[in-house]
Design an enzyme around this catalytic site. Structure first.
Site, PDB file in Angstrom:
ATOM      1  N   GLY A 215       4.530 -61.534  23.237  1.00 27.29           N
ATOM      2  CA  GLY A 215       4.221 -63.212  22.758  1.00 27.29           C
ATOM      3  C   GLY A 215       5.693 -63.626  21.682  1.00 27.29           C
ATOM      4  O   GLY A 215       6.045 -63.278  21.215  1.00 27.29           O
TER       5      GLY A 215
ATOM      6  N   VAL B 101      -5.558 -56.848  18.879  1.00 24.92           N
ATOM      7  CA  VAL B 101      -6.193 -55.665  18.835  1.00 24.92           C
ATOM      8  C   VAL B 101      -7.007 -54.451  19.706  1.00 24.92           C
ATOM      9  O   VAL B 101      -8.222 -54.826  19.913  1.00 24.92           O
ATOM     10  CB  VAL B 101      -7.017 -57.175  20.236  1.00 24.92           C
ATOM     11  CG1 VAL B 101      -6.638 -58.930  19.532  1.00 24.92           C
ATOM     12  CG2 VAL B 101      -5.922 -56.795  21.411  1.00 24.92           C
TER      13      VAL B 101
ATOM     14  N   LYS C 227      -2.738 -49.002  26.379  1.00 24.36           N
ATOM     15  CA  LYS C 227      -4.395 -49.419  25.368  1.00 24.36           C
ATOM     16  C   LYS C 227      -4.680 -50.665  25.171  1.00 24.36           C
ATOM     17  O   LYS C 227      -6.125 -50.887  24.678  1.00 24.36           O
ATOM     18  CB  LYS C 227      -3.008 -49.212  23.414  1.00 24.36           C
ATOM     19  CG  LYS C 227      -3.433 -47.465  23.265  1.00 24.36           C
ATOM     20  CD  LYS C 227      -2.418 -47.360  22.630  1.00 24.36           C
ATOM     21  CE  LYS C 227      -3.140 -47.390  21.134  1.00 24.36           C
ATOM     22  NZ  LYS C 227      -1.945 -47.081  19.951  1.00 24.36           N
TER      23      LYS C 227
ATOM     24  N   LYS D  79     -19.674 -59.862  22.374  1.00 21.32           N
ATOM     25  CA  LYS D  79     -21.306 -59.467  22.071  1.00 21.32           C
ATOM     26  C   LYS D  79     -21.966 -59.955  20.661  1.00 21.32           C
ATOM     27  O   LYS D  79     -22.974 -60.027  21.063  1.00 21.32           O
ATOM     28  CB  LYS D  79     -21.956 -57.880  22.456  1.00 21.32           C
ATOM     29  CG  LYS D  79     -22.815 -57.463  22.221  1.00 21.32           C
ATOM     30  CD  LYS D  79     -23.116 -55.633  22.666  1.00 21.32           C
ATOM     31  CE  LYS D  79     -23.890 -54.648  22.458  1.00 21.32           C
ATOM     32  NZ  LYS D  79     -23.363 -54.344  20.748  1.00 21.32           N
TER      33      LYS D  79
ATOM     34  N   ALA E  19      -8.509 -61.796  31.824  1.00 26.95           N
ATOM     35  CA  ALA E  19      -7.418 -61.645  32.113  1.00 26.95           C
ATOM     36  C   ALA E  19      -7.111 -60.921  32.676  1.00 26.95           C
ATOM     37  O   ALA E  19      -6.819 -59.588  33.016  1.00 26.95           O
ATOM     38  CB  ALA E  19      -6.412 -62.004  31.893  1.00 26.95           C
TER      39      ALA E  19
ATOM     40  N   TYR F  34       0.037 -51.089  34.503  1.00 22.54           N
ATOM     41  CA  TYR F  34      -1.207 -52.590  33.858  1.00 22.54           C
ATOM     42  C   TYR F  34      -2.222 -52.650  35.029  1.00 22.54           C
ATOM     43  O   TYR F  34      -3.148 -52.581  34.619  1.00 22.54           O
ATOM     44  CB  TYR F  34       0.839 -52.605  35.156  1.00 22.54           C
ATOM     45  CG  TYR F  34      -0.369 -54.477  34.302  1.00 22.54           C
ATOM     46  CD1 TYR F  34      -1.032 -55.469  32.957  1.00 22.54           C
ATOM     47  CD2 TYR F  34      -0.308 -55.608  35.748  1.00 22.54           C
ATOM     48  CE1 TYR F  34      -0.873 -56.848  33.241  1.00 22.54           C
ATOM     49  CE2 TYR F  34      -0.734 -56.580  35.282  1.00 22.54           C
ATOM     50  CZ  TYR F  34      -0.729 -56.956  33.847  1.00 22.54           C
ATOM     51  OH  TYR F  34      -1.159 -58.963  34.095  1.00 22.54           O
TER      52      TYR F  34
END
Ligand code: UDP
Length: 323
Positions: free
Chosen positions: A37, A57, A91, A105, A114, A145
């Site tokens: 990004g 993340v 990952k 949660k 996505a 992927y």
């Protein structure tokens, strides 16, 4: 929805999702590790109800305060990226999805994953309905992927069934539009950049393989409709208008007024031969269908690329450095 978290917010789709939620009066916390990004995609959000956290993340995610919606978009998504970044791709699809689900949660938030048409692999059913289980090579170069996203769907479904999380899965078909990188590696950005620079347009294989291209605005409208719905099964979102890669290359050369020629390059391993979404489920359950024509969508995308190509000059990456 009051407050949303978007992982992968600095990416092509993530940044458009942020725009759309902010327009709807939602505040947004965006997370990205900037692996693929770019800050340039979110710089315009500085003065909005938007907070950016630079974070990977695949490590624990912590967000203070209430969250109503988690949109998990973080992942390399261009075949050239996931070939170069196989382990980060696995990952983020596995550990990253687990962490994003854990956040949803803990906050009692809705969750949207996505996912991708790649879960269908090189499909033996055409067009692809959500009921099709796919034809994926787990040890092929695209497996990193495809299998990461298949795992992500499985764990998302487990959180829905076992923890009662309100989780949604969107299977995104080929999408294009402003904010794709100039040398993203995918067909439309490659072809537009090449055509605008007067370089050869690189068609892989004989160009008879097909794809179906959806404009970003249509896709984002579908994702928001899914997020607001009570649907929990996977939903295909894409434009069913199918064409060959040779046809899209010709369309781009003519829409840019370029003199570029088409050259053939080797077809990547396991490149799907056909792809077209069956969007009956999205039509029926969400009342959604795309309405931007290819000519219109390409026009807006080419305008964006024209301004970027002019600024980026001929740097090897063709990328803007964030300013
Ligand atoms: N492709 C191509 N030239 C390029 C980039 C891609 O011919 O410069 C082809 C690619 O082999 C595939 C199709 O265009 O058949 C779409 O590729 P893309 O990378 O956009 O995404 P995919 O649909 O394969 O995930």
């Amino acid at each position: 929805m009051q407050r949303a978290v978007i992982t992968g917010v600095a990416g092509f789709i993530g940044s458009h999702l942020a725009d759309s939620l902010l327009e709807r009066g939602c505040s947004v916390v965006g997370i990205d590790n900037l692996l693929t990004g770019s800050l340039a995609n979110i710089r315009h959000l500085r003065d909005r109800e938007f907070e950016f956290i630079e974070h990977d993340v695949t490590r624990d995610i912590s967000v203070a305060g209430p969250v109503d919606l988690v949109l998990h978009w973080a992942s390399p998504a261009s075949p050239v990226d996931y070939l170069e970044l196989p382990i980060p791709t696995l990952k983020v699809g596995a550990l990253g999805t687990h962490n994003a689900l854990g956040l949803a949660k803990a906050k009692g938030a809705r969750f949207v994953l996505a996912s991708t048409s790649e879960v269908y692999g090189d499909p033996l059913e055409h067009p692809q309905r959500e009921s099709y289980w796919g034809n994926v090579n787990p040890v092929g170069p695209r497996g990193v992927y495809d299998e990461a996203k298949r795992f992500a769907e499985a764990i998302t479904t487990a959180y829905h069934r076992y923890h009662g999380l309100d989780a949604k899965i969107v299977r995104i078909f080929n999408t294009y539009g402003p904010r794709m990188r100039l040398q993203d590696g995918r067909a439309i950005p490659n072809f537009i950049t090449q055509a605008l620079r007067g370089e050869d347009v690189t068609v892989y294989g004989d160009g008879e393989q097909t794809r179906s291209f959806c404009f970003i605005r249509d896709l984002v409208r579908g994702i928001i409709a899914l997020a607001e719905s009570d649907v929990n099964e996977p939903v295909n979102l894409g434009n069913p208008a199918e064409m060959t890669i040779r046809e899209i290359a010709d369309a781009i050369i003519s829409a840019t007024g370029s003199r570029s020629r088409i050259v053939r390059m080797p077809l990547p391993t396991d490149d799907p031969k056909v792809r077209q979404p069956d969007i009956t489920r999205a039509r029926t359950l969400l009342g959604w269908e795309p309405d931007v024509s290819l000519a219109e969508g390409l026009g807006m995308t080419i305008d964006y690329f024209r301004s970027r190509v002019a600024t980026a000059g001929t740097s090897p990456q063709g990328e803007l450095t964030p300013r």
